[in-house]
Motif scaffolding. Sequence first.
Motif, PDB file in Angstrom:
ATOM      1  N   ARG A 525       0.850  -1.193   0.000  1.00 36.93           N
ATOM      2  CA  ARG A 525       0.000   0.000   0.000  1.00 36.93           C
ATOM      3  C   ARG A 525       0.885   1.242   0.000  1.00 36.93           C
ATOM      4  O   ARG A 525       2.122   1.154   0.062  1.00 36.93           O
ATOM      5  CB  ARG A 525      -0.924  -0.008   1.212  1.00 36.93           C
ATOM      6  N   VAL A 526       0.246   2.415  -0.072  1.00 41.09           N
ATOM      7  CA  VAL A 526       0.989   3.682  -0.137  1.00 41.09           C
ATOM      8  C   VAL A 526       1.941   3.813   1.049  1.00 41.09           C
ATOM      9  O   VAL A 526       3.113   4.178   0.892  1.00 41.09           O
ATOM     10  CB  VAL A 526       0.001   4.864  -0.186  1.00 41.09           C
ATOM     11  N   ARG A 527       1.439   3.502   2.234  1.00 37.20           N
ATOM     12  CA  ARG A 527       2.293   3.664   3.422  1.00 37.20           C
ATOM     13  C   ARG A 527       3.491   2.724   3.393  1.00 37.20           C
ATOM     14  O   ARG A 527       4.574   3.046   3.913  1.00 37.20           O
ATOM     15  CB  ARG A 527       1.490   3.451   4.700  1.00 37.20           C
ATOM     16  N   GLU A 537       4.237  10.043   2.357  1.00 33.09           N
ATOM     17  CA  GLU A 537       3.123   9.297   1.756  1.00 33.09           C
ATOM     18  C   GLU A 537       2.413  10.121   0.690  1.00 33.09           C
ATOM     19  O   GLU A 537       1.922   9.580  -0.309  1.00 33.09           O
ATOM     20  CB  GLU A 537       2.108   8.889   2.832  1.00 33.09           C
ATOM     21  N   ARG A 541       1.348   8.850  -2.984  1.00 29.01           N
ATOM     22  CA  ARG A 541      -0.073   8.852  -3.358  1.00 29.01           C
ATOM     23  C   ARG A 541      -0.297   9.698  -4.614  1.00 29.01           C
ATOM     24  O   ARG A 541      -1.048   9.312  -5.521  1.00 29.01           O
ATOM     25  CB  ARG A 541      -0.902   9.380  -2.195  1.00 29.01           C
ATOM     26  N   GLN A 555      -6.896   2.198  -8.783  1.00 25.36           N
ATOM     27  CA  GLN A 555      -7.022   2.316  -7.338  1.00 25.36           C
ATOM     28  C   GLN A 555      -8.158   1.407  -6.889  1.00 25.36           C
ATOM     29  O   GLN A 555      -9.328   1.733  -7.004  1.00 25.36           O
ATOM     30  CB  GLN A 555      -7.295   3.758  -6.925  1.00 25.36           C
ATOM     31  N   HIS A 558      -8.759   2.362  -0.826  1.00 28.83           N
ATOM     32  CA  HIS A 558      -8.037   3.535  -0.346  1.00 28.83           C
ATOM     33  C   HIS A 558      -6.547   3.218  -0.200  1.00 28.83           C
ATOM     34  O   HIS A 558      -6.160   2.282   0.500  1.00 28.83           O
ATOM     35  CB  HIS A 558      -8.592   3.979   1.004  1.00 28.83           C
ATOM     36  N   ASP A 559      -5.716   3.996  -0.939  1.00 27.35           N
ATOM     37  CA  ASP A 559      -4.254   3.857  -0.885  1.00 27.35           C
ATOM     38  C   ASP A 559      -3.768   2.474  -1.294  1.00 27.35           C
ATOM     39  O   ASP A 559      -2.675   2.044  -0.906  1.00 27.35           O
ATOM     40  CB  ASP A 559      -3.728   4.198   0.521  1.00 27.35           C
TER      41      ASP A 559
END
Length: 651
Positions: A525-527, A537, A541, A555, A558-559
């Motif tokens: 994921r983004v994190r 981040e 993103r 996508q 979320h993220d």
Amino acid sequence: MIVGTAGHIDHGKTALVKALTGADTDRLAEEKARGITIDLGFAYADLGGGTITGFVDVPGHERLIHTMLAGAGGIDMALLVVAADDGVMPQTREHVAILDLLGIGRGIVALTKADLADDARRAEAAAEIRDALAGTALADAPILPVSSLTGEGIDALRASLIAAETATAARHVDGPMRLAVDRSFTLSGAGTVVTGTMLTGRVAVGDQVIVSPRGLPARIRAIHAQNRPATEGLAGQRCALNLAGEAISKDAIHRGDVVLSPALHAPTDRIDAWLTVLPSEPKPIGTWFPARLHSHAVETGARIVPLGDPIQPGQGGPVQIVLDRPIAAAVHDRFILRDVSASRTIGGGGFLDLRAPARKRRTPERLALLDAARAEDPAAALAAMLAVAPVDLPAFARDRSLSPAGLADALRRADGATIGDLALGRPVLDALQAQLTDTLTQFHEGNPDLAGLGRERLRLQLQPRLPKDAFLAFLRAEADVGRAVLDGAFVRLPGHEVRLTPEDEALWDRIAPALAGETRFRPPRVRDFATEFGIDEKDVRRVLRLTQKLGRTDQIAHDHFFAREVTREMVAIILDVAAQSPDGWFTAPAFRDRVQNGRKVAIEILDFFDRLGLTLRRGDLRRINPHRADLFGDIGRESSPVGRPDFKSAS
């Protein structure tokens, strides 16, 4: 040739037909007892020209006008009978009005019972006839004095009919067949037989047909054409068809039914038409006016809705006819309206659109289409209609009884182009293509960071607004010639693309391998990327959202971004999972096991496809939506009812 008699009761119609053919058309005991024709009578003869002429003898009594109308449809020529001693009578005038409303312009007037009138009376009667015919299509019909009793004038009348037979043009025999039923009966050893006039096409022994509007399937066992055994019947002939079928019986088929090719079976109870009101009508025809409609042999109740101002006596205009029950009909079939008490004829005209809308029936575009449809020539009508709006070609051909070759000829002469089953005028298509380019150009100028315009949003912005299937075919054709690019549910111009800065491209180069490897079905994921690369981040993103606009990623949640190639791969897996299910419904665990990721991620992926409309959910079950199976290109195209038709030239 089919000749139909017309005229007042007891003016000698039946006797005249007998003098010409030798056949007595009064076939009912009551008719012979009362000396008048009550039902339709038929006679056939070679008048001396080498061909068989059919006669339809109709009743003249005012209370039997509905029976007269059943016989008037489909005739080639009118034989108007006026007795020399009586002259023009009320039913003479009504029959003349009906013939005119039916568009019957060929006719001969037989001044019968000439033996009862001297020269002065004959001249007086002829003047009355000319006055009654003035302003009608029969205004110039010849008037021939005849006497069925003495034989005077019979040879001259026969010669005129032979000449008319020679001049009769062949009817529309190339299209699908239609026969208007006026009698149904049973013959011992044969079964159910129906008689009527062949309106279009040809029918042969062994053909499969439909009895409409009920939709009864039948097979042709035998044919009599013009009262002789035949292997086929042709348009313009009176035919008797011996029908066989599980639901076929004398009582199952009624006067007014139509035997037709299966492709033509499409009953309707709402028709747009052109109505001409007789000058004798006391009041204008307003909204929801009640009447009895007659067309060929059918009779039914109807309500009339003018599509403009009320129609004044002696005037004409477009109307919508709402019927009490469905009927089988064709565009340009003629009709007659009588009042509900059957005491007078109100008017008549021709059908223009058998699929009339209940709403928005008075819009300018709608009225323009009806005006265009008035042209008798299919090519002229199609060209005029294409100048207003796209035309559904299968419906156009079906409702006009056109063969495939006839439709192709009309399309060629109308200079139309096709998108699947839809026809457009070439100027309309050119304008639509220009609109597409202009709309996408303006969108890209105002949204340089977006990959393209949504397909449905684009469809709603272009005129004419095409149906979804036709619009998709249009876009694919535009893509094939390089004027547009389809990217999933989005459309863009070929030269447009969202660009990343060198720094953003460098970050994407670090992210991309993690989205395409062994963990592609459960990517970081983004994190996770931010932690691994030691960057904010927000930057990760932002870059991933830009790549989504470029069509490189999707996508899913979320993220949580997946590579576009992986999205396509998951679509293929979902299609396969659904195909393995007996009824097409599948569960989330079945998908999870194929992609080997966790339940939460599998649910997120399926929710994503639910939002796109690719899958339809019912509780814990899902299935493929065939109308959206092409969102990611050719994957599942065979599962979709939408093909990839190209523009086809009509030239």
